[in-house]
Design a protein around this motif. Structure first.
Motif, short mmCIF file in Angstrom:
data_model
loop_
_atom_site.label_atom_id
_atom_site.label_comp_id
_atom_site.label_asym_id
_atom_site.label_seq_id
_atom_site.Cartn_x
_atom_site.Cartn_y
_atom_site.Cartn_z
N ALA B 12 64.97 76.97 31.56
CA ALA B 12 64.95 75.55 31.19
C ALA B 12 63.99 74.77 32.08
O ALA B 12 63.21 73.95 31.60
CB ALA B 12 66.37 74.98 31.28
N CYS B 13 64.07 75.04 33.39
CA CYS B 13 63.21 74.30 34.32
C CYS B 13 61.73 74.64 34.07
O CYS B 13 60.88 73.76 34.08
CB CYS B 13 63.59 74.62 35.76
N ALA B 14 61.47 75.92 33.83
CA ALA B 14 60.08 76.33 33.61
C ALA B 14 59.53 75.71 32.34
O ALA B 14 58.38 75.29 32.27
CB ALA B 14 60.00 77.85 33.55
N ARG B 15 60.37 75.63 31.30
CA ARG B 15 59.90 75.11 30.01
C ARG B 15 59.41 73.67 30.16
O ARG B 15 58.50 73.24 29.46
CB ARG B 15 61.04 75.18 28.99
N PHE B 16 60.01 72.92 31.06
CA PHE B 16 59.59 71.52 31.24
C PHE B 16 58.82 71.34 32.55
O PHE B 16 58.85 70.28 33.17
CB PHE B 16 60.81 70.59 31.15
N ASP B 17 58.14 72.42 32.97
CA ASP B 17 57.23 72.35 34.12
C ASP B 17 57.90 71.86 35.39
O ASP B 17 57.26 71.19 36.21
CB ASP B 17 56.04 71.43 33.79
N ASP B 19 59.57 69.47 35.92
CA ASP B 19 59.30 68.03 36.03
C ASP B 19 60.61 67.25 36.13
O ASP B 19 61.40 67.25 35.19
CB ASP B 19 58.51 67.58 34.79
N PRO B 20 60.84 66.60 37.27
CA PRO B 20 62.10 65.86 37.42
C PRO B 20 62.26 64.75 36.37
O PRO B 20 63.37 64.35 36.05
CB PRO B 20 62.03 65.28 38.83
N LYS B 21 61.12 64.27 35.83
CA LYS B 21 61.21 63.22 34.82
C LYS B 21 61.74 63.76 33.48
O LYS B 21 62.04 62.99 32.57
CB LYS B 21 59.83 62.59 34.59
N ARG B 22 61.77 65.08 33.35
CA ARG B 22 62.30 65.66 32.11
C ARG B 22 63.70 66.24 32.34
O ARG B 22 64.11 67.18 31.67
CB ARG B 22 61.34 66.74 31.59
N LEU B 23 64.40 65.67 33.30
CA LEU B 23 65.71 66.21 33.66
C LEU B 23 66.68 66.24 32.47
O LEU B 23 67.47 67.17 32.30
CB LEU B 23 66.31 65.39 34.82
N LEU B 24 66.62 65.22 31.61
CA LEU B 24 67.53 65.20 30.47
C LEU B 24 67.32 66.43 29.58
O LEU B 24 68.27 67.05 29.12
CB LEU B 24 67.35 63.92 29.65
N ASP B 25 66.04 66.77 29.37
CA ASP B 25 65.74 67.91 28.50
C ASP B 25 66.17 69.22 29.16
O ASP B 25 66.68 70.12 28.50
CB ASP B 25 64.24 67.94 28.20
N ILE B 26 65.96 69.29 30.49
CA ILE B 26 66.37 70.51 31.21
C ILE B 26 67.89 70.68 31.11
O ILE B 26 68.39 71.74 30.78
CB ILE B 26 65.93 70.41 32.70
N LEU B 27 68.59 69.58 31.36
CA LEU B 27 70.06 69.65 31.30
C LEU B 27 70.53 70.02 29.90
O LEU B 27 71.49 70.78 29.73
CB LEU B 27 70.67 68.31 31.73
N TRP B 28 69.84 69.50 28.89
CA TRP B 28 70.23 69.84 27.51
C TRP B 28 70.11 71.33 27.27
O TRP B 28 70.99 71.95 26.68
CB TRP B 28 69.35 69.08 26.50
N GLN B 29 68.99 71.90 27.72
CA GLN B 29 68.80 73.32 27.45
C GLN B 29 69.85 74.16 28.18
O GLN B 29 70.38 75.12 27.63
CB GLN B 29 67.38 73.75 27.86
N VAL B 30 70.16 73.76 29.42
CA VAL B 30 71.20 74.50 30.16
C VAL B 30 72.55 74.34 29.46
O VAL B 30 73.28 75.30 29.27
CB VAL B 30 71.27 73.98 31.62
N GLN B 31 72.84 73.13 29.04
CA GLN B 31 74.11 72.88 28.34
C GLN B 31 74.20 73.73 27.07
O GLN B 31 75.23 74.32 26.76
CB GLN B 31 74.23 71.39 28.00
N ASP B 32 73.09 73.79 26.33
CA ASP B 32 73.09 74.54 25.07
C ASP B 32 73.31 76.03 25.30
O ASP B 32 74.08 76.66 24.58
CB ASP B 32 71.75 74.34 24.33
N VAL B 33 72.65 76.56 26.30
CA VAL B 33 72.72 78.02 26.52
C VAL B 33 74.02 78.40 27.23
O VAL B 33 74.73 79.31 26.82
CB VAL B 33 71.49 78.50 27.33
#
Lengths: 187, 612
Positions: B12-17, B19-33
């Motif tokens: 998840a972290c790698a997918r969004f580089d 980037d701390p500004k994309r934390l919502l997206d990172i958290l979403w991917q972790v939540q989903d998986v």
């Protein structure tokens, strides 16, 4: 001579600090006494009302049945009832036990913590005081305005002698107590 | 944590580089998986992004749809909006309890299902509704829900009766729902048939000045509720001299009872994107964000497809419409369940990967917003209006509606009426007219503008829906004469208690006190002083809160006190010798009697003092 107003005071679940603050009026107490006379009050040691009063001052909230009983007597016997100090208005220190409200048996948990489980308590018999002369505790601490109607609330821990002086002088002369910002601001 | 969980976090972290500004997206991917964002995941994310762990924790715990404990493989979120509660919610809850053996907040032993409640999911026109993972369903019955659960157990898929057959684009293979649009009346926004893209084409030939002038002439005001003149917002951003600017579309349609943006994004996404592109042309922005509420996640694939299509057609990207230097693109930012993110500064923070807490203004977003750039945030419907203005012309648009409220407005009509759905009318029609159109025969109360708007009664039905009189962002919830007004008020205050971001005390604490006092009144223990208390506290909350949530949260109480005084009066008790009716000495003593094994010498009449 003008008839003096009758004043009653009581300390419920408080520390008597607000009553100490009454004494902080110092010599102005004499001036106040020209306008009011004490009825039931710890300062006079009258245990009951001698007659109906104009003004009642309440320090402390309600943590046991006796507090409720006294507070209701005050409401019945006083024209104007004033809650003074943080404990009477918001519960103060005693109300901290209300934070245990999510337990199944909050009162038991509170007593266990106070008498047995607290790390610095020495209580070999694990005895929790339960003398029949002790008033029963309420399930939680209630503020005065949760139990009876309160006419005025004077904040402070305690309200200063100056503040209480103004309260009494205003009520004794039939006015609404008012304060400058600094007198009821506590930082 | 086992290894696979840890891998999910790394991916998840790698997918969004990272980037701390994309934390919502990172958290979403972790939540989903992983179906949760647990303590270990928080630590790993913090390490990977370079954020302090407490910041990651702060963000993860802020949003409703991230959970610290695992959710089921099928995470069911049942909508508990007041309209759903009045239209079959309890039956669904019973089915869930019966079929799965769990209550809200629980997960089945096999980890297959979890059930939670969630505020309005934007289906008030077809209640009751629920979310299952990325799927959404409305108009549910106990039988339909049973079949859904059986399909999920059997095939790990909701089944075609759930994912197909939707009206219009709802049936699109990228949307996969059985939802209805319920468009009851079309006007300038919904009605012009096939989109010609002529709005964008026309605007691309204009300068920023000309676009702003057209918008000013149209009189367009923001459709999100506050009604700020759109041209002024754009003009402020336009005047900033910075390397780049941002246009954000606020599709965080969280106001209970509102769903028009859902319909616009389903049926007219290109109109929305067109409006955003024109706004970008006006301000000189190259970055666009569509902030999509998590509940509308089912629209994401569809919207992404439309964006890709527009890029392919040269309507997004570089040299839009062949105009040199007209570069603009849009990304979708999925929210994660927070009503407060509808507030623009909170929304911007959320886009930056932070907690959705409003910021102090100034600086206004139009001067300093997303990543410090001048940012204009507008409602979905506002962008549709912008696009139409450049299609039909500012004069034609301004002719619609009233002098201060030009154009048409989409109303989300729901509740006790026979024709709930989206109604587009020029501003200025009366509440009664709209009630007649939606066939609400026994309307006793209408919530105009949602909980943060007003609750009005029959005496007010001749008021007009426009900024001059009853301003509204579109919610129009009808309640008939059998409904309990105070229960409605209570539900709305509870909503604000849950949705307060907690930053400022008047809102965080004040709303809880409002709720407590409402409960006291509903329980029949209130008296006239409680009404004074409510009014005073409401004034304090409105006066001292930091953002719009606290400025409006007491409105359900204030408007019903004004419009339904008798409902309150009927429940109030006469003062009784100065005691508070809410205080019950017998109840307060029960626990102590039990613990002390004795009675009360003061309050037990026959008790003589012995230990029982």
């Amino acid at each position: 001579m003008k008839k003096k107003k009758r004043l009653a005071t009581a300390s419920l679940a408080g520390c008597f600090g607000c009553h100490m603050s009454l004494l902080d009026m110092d010599e102005r107490l004499l001036e106040v006494l020209e306008h009011v006379e004490f009825d039931r009050s710890p300062l006079m040691d009258f245990k009951g009302f001698r007659q109906r009063c104009d003004i009642g001052l309440i320090e402390g909230g309600c943590c046991n049945e006796d507090n409720v009983h006294v507070l209701r007597q005050f409401r019945e016997n006083c024209d104007v009832l004033v809650a003074i100090g943080q404990c009477a208005i918001m519960g103060g220190l005693p109300v901290m036990r209300n934070a245990i409200m999510h337990a199944d048996d909050p009162l038991r948990e509170c007593l266990e913590e106070a008498y047995n489980e607290s790390p610095r308590v020495l209580n070999p018999g694990n005895h929790i005081p339960n003398d029949p002369a002790l008033p029963l505790l309420l399930d939680k601490v209630y503020t005065c305005s949760e139990v009876v109607h309160i006419d005025f609330q004077i904040p402070g821990c305690p309200p200063s002698g100056d503040t209480l002086y103004q309260v009494l002088m205003a009520l004794a002369t039939g006015k609404k107590p008012e304060f400058s910002y600094g007198m009821i601001k506590y930082d | 944590m086992d290894n696979t969980d840890s891998v999910a976090v790394k991916e998840a972290c790698a997918r969004f580089d990272f980037d701390p500004k994309r934390l919502l997206d990172i958290l979403w991917q972790v939540q989903d998986v992983n179906r949760c964002v647990d303590a270990n995941a928080l630590t790993d994310i913090a390490q990977a992004t370079g954020l302090p762990r407490v910041s990651v924790d702060g963000v993860a715990s802020f949003y409703h749809f991230y959970s610290s404990r695992p959710k089921g493989r099928f995470a069911i979120y049942l909508c508990d909006d007041i309209v759903d509660r009045q239209h079959g919610f309890n039956d669904l809850l019973a089915v869930l309890r019966d079929e799965l053996g769990i209550a809200p907040g629980q997960i089945t032993a096999d980890g297959l299902f979890s059930v939670d409640l969630t505020p309005c999911i934007g289906l008030c026109d077809q209640p009751p509704g629920l979310l299952v993972n990325q799927y959404i369903a409305g108009s549910l019955t106990p039988a339909k829900l049973r079949r859904l659960l059986q399909d999920l157990k059997k095939d790990s898929h909701p089944g075609s009766s759930f994912t197909q057959g939707g009206e219009g684009q709802n049936g699109n293979s990228l949307i996969q729902t059985r939802l209805k649009n319920n468009i009851r009346r079309r006007g300038a926004i919904l009605g012009s048939g096939q989109l010609t893209e002529s709005g964008l084409q026309n605007a691309s030939e204009l300068s920023s000045f000309e676009i702003l002038e057209t918008l000013r002439a149209s009189g367009l005001r923001g459709r999100g509720g506050a009604g700020y003149p759109v041209w002024q917002k754009l003009d402020t951003a336009f005047r900033q001299i910075t390397a780049d600017k941002v246009v954000i579309c606020n599709a965080d349609e969280g106001e209970p009872g509102t769903f028009k943006d859902r319909v616009l994004l389903t049926e007219q996404p290109d109109l929305v994107f067109e409006g955003m592109t024109i706004a970008a042309r006006a301000t000189g922005a190259s970055q666009g964000i569509l902030y999509l509420r998590a509940e509308y996640r089912y629209l994401e694939a569809w919207l992404e497809e439309r964006l890709a299509q527009r890029r392919a057609e040269g309507l997004l990207g570089s040299h839009i419409c062949g105009t040199e230097g007209f570069n603009f693109d849009i990304r979708i930012q999925r929210g994660a369940g927070a009503y407060i993110c509808g507030e623009e500064s909170a929304l911007i923070r959320s886009c930056e990967g932070g907690r959705g807490e409003p910021t102090s203004r100034p600086p206004y977003p139009a001067i300093q917003g997303y990543k410090g750039l001048p940012t204009t945030v507008n409602n979905v419907e506002t962008f549709c209006c912008i696009a139409r203005i450049f299609e039909i012309g500012a004069t034609a648009f301004a002719r619609l509606g009233t002098p201060q409220s030009t154009g048409t407005k989409l109303f989300s009509v729901s509740g006790d009426c026979r024709k709930p759905g989206v109604y587009e009318f020029p501003f200025g029609l009366t509440v009664r007219e709209l009630l007649n159109h939606c066939q609400a025969d026994d309307a006793a109360a209408v919530v105009v503008g949602g909980p943060s708007g007003q609750i009005i009664g029959r005496n007010e039905f001749d008021r007009r829906l426009c900024f001059e009189d009853l301003a509204t962002a579109g919610a129009f919830v009808v309640f008939n004469s059998t409904r309990n007004i105070l229960e409605i008020v209570r539900a709305y205050i509870q909503f604000f208690v849950d949705e307060s971001c907690g930053y400022c005390t008047p809102c965080r604490v004040g709303n809880v006190f409002l709720l407590e006092r409402m409960d006291k009144i509903i329980a029949g223990k209130g008296e006239t002083t409680d009404i004074d208390y409510l009014r005073q506290l409401a004034d304090t909350i409105i006066e001292t809160s930091r953002c719009g949530l606290g400025h409006t949260s007491p409105r359900p109480i204030l408007s019903t006190l004004a419009n339904f005084p008798l409902v309150y009066a009927a429940l109030l008790k006469a003062p009784n010798a100065g005691s508070q009716p809410g205080f019950d000495i017998q109840k307060a003593l029960d626990e102590a009697r039990h613990l002390a094994h004795r009675g009360s010498t003061l309050y037990d009449r026959d008790y003589s003092g012995g230990v029982s």
